[in-house]
Scaffold this active site. Sequence first.
Site, mmCIF file in Angstrom:
data_model
loop_
_atom_site.group_PDB
_atom_site.id
_atom_site.type_symbol
_atom_site.label_atom_id
_atom_site.label_comp_id
_atom_site.label_asym_id
_atom_site.label_seq_id
_atom_site.Cartn_x
_atom_site.Cartn_y
_atom_site.Cartn_z
ATOM 1 N N HIS A 89 5.360 -0.929 -4.066
ATOM 2 C CA HIS A 89 4.359 -0.708 -3.014
ATOM 3 C C HIS A 89 3.676 -2.042 -2.713
ATOM 4 C CE1 HIS A 89 0.864 0.712 -0.846
ATOM 5 N NE2 HIS A 89 1.543 1.817 -0.611
ATOM 6 N N GLU A 137 6.665 -0.394 5.443
ATOM 7 C CA GLU A 137 5.207 -0.352 5.663
ATOM 8 C C GLU A 137 4.681 -1.771 5.892
ATOM 9 O OE1 GLU A 137 3.370 3.335 3.360
ATOM 10 O OE2 GLU A 137 3.213 1.489 2.227
HETATM 11 O O1 G3P Z 1 1.730 4.393 0.548
HETATM 12 C C1 G3P Z 1 1.231 4.726 1.785
HETATM 13 C C2 G3P Z 1 0.349 3.700 2.309
HETATM 14 O O2 G3P Z 1 0.453 2.419 1.882
HETATM 15 C C3 G3P Z 1 -0.066 3.851 3.725
HETATM 16 O O3 G3P Z 1 -1.428 3.967 3.623
HETATM 17 O O4 G3P Z 1 -3.636 4.701 4.304
HETATM 18 O O5 G3P Z 1 -2.161 3.505 5.902
HETATM 19 O O6 G3P Z 1 -1.606 5.841 5.238
HETATM 20 P P1 G3P Z 1 -2.245 4.535 4.851
#
Ligand code: G3P
Length: 219
Positions: A89, A137
Site C-alpha cells: 500500500h 492508486e
Molecule cells: O486503500 C484504499 C485507499 O488508499 C484509498 O483511500 O480514502 O482515498 O478511499 P481513500
Amino acid sequence: MIVVNTKAYKEGIGKNAVELARIMERVAENFKIDIAIAVQPSDIYMIASQTSIPVFSQHIDAINYGSHTGWILPHAIREAGAVGSLLNHSEHRMKIEDIAEAIKIAKNLGLKTIACASNVGITEAIACLSPDYVAIEPPELIGGDISVTKAKPSIVRDAVDAVKKINERVKVLCGAGIKDGNDVAKAVELGADGILVASGIVKAKDREKVLNEMAEAMK
Ligand code: G3P
C-alpha cells in the site's frame, strides 16, 4: 469486488470495525456482490469469527516461521481467519523483491493478494509477479475528494490494458478518492474489476447508505 480498507481510522478499529463489517455483510448479501474488508492484523480474528465477509490483512511481511519479532507472519493472519492481504500500500511500501516473496508465500498458503501500485509502470511490474489483484492508486489522490476515476481516468484504463497484456488472470482494482456510486460505475466502465476504498466508506456519516449506492453501481 469492493474492498474497504479501514486503515488506522478510529471508525475502523476493534468494535467499530466489527460494526462496519456487519453493514458490509448485509449489503453484500442484498446485492449478491463480493465485499471484503482489509483491517489491522489485530482485528482479523474478531471480524472473521463474528461475520461472514472475507477479511484481508492490511499488510504481511515476506517471512516464514522463525525469529521475526514484530513482523506480520502470513501464516498467522491465515490462522486468525484472513483470506488474504493487501501488499505494498502507498502508506506501507515494500521492496519489489519482498512483494515477490510475499506473493509466493501467500500463494503457498492459499492466501489471496491485492498488491497496490502507484502508477502504470509499477502496475506492470507487479502484474508480472501474478498477484490475484493489482490495485492502482495514485498516492496524491488518496484520502481526497476527487476520485481517481474523475481526476485520472486514463491511468485506470492504461493500468487495465497493461495488466491484461501481461497476465489476463490478474484482476485490477482502482482506488483513491472514491466516494459514491458514480465513481464506482466509472471504474467499471474503465475496465476495473472492482474498487479499493477507505475514507469514502469508513468515515462516511451513513456508511450503509454509501455502501448500498456503491454496491448498486457495481452490480
Ligand atoms: O486503500 C484504499 C485507499 O488508499 C484509498 O483511500 O480514502 O482515498 O478511499 P481513500
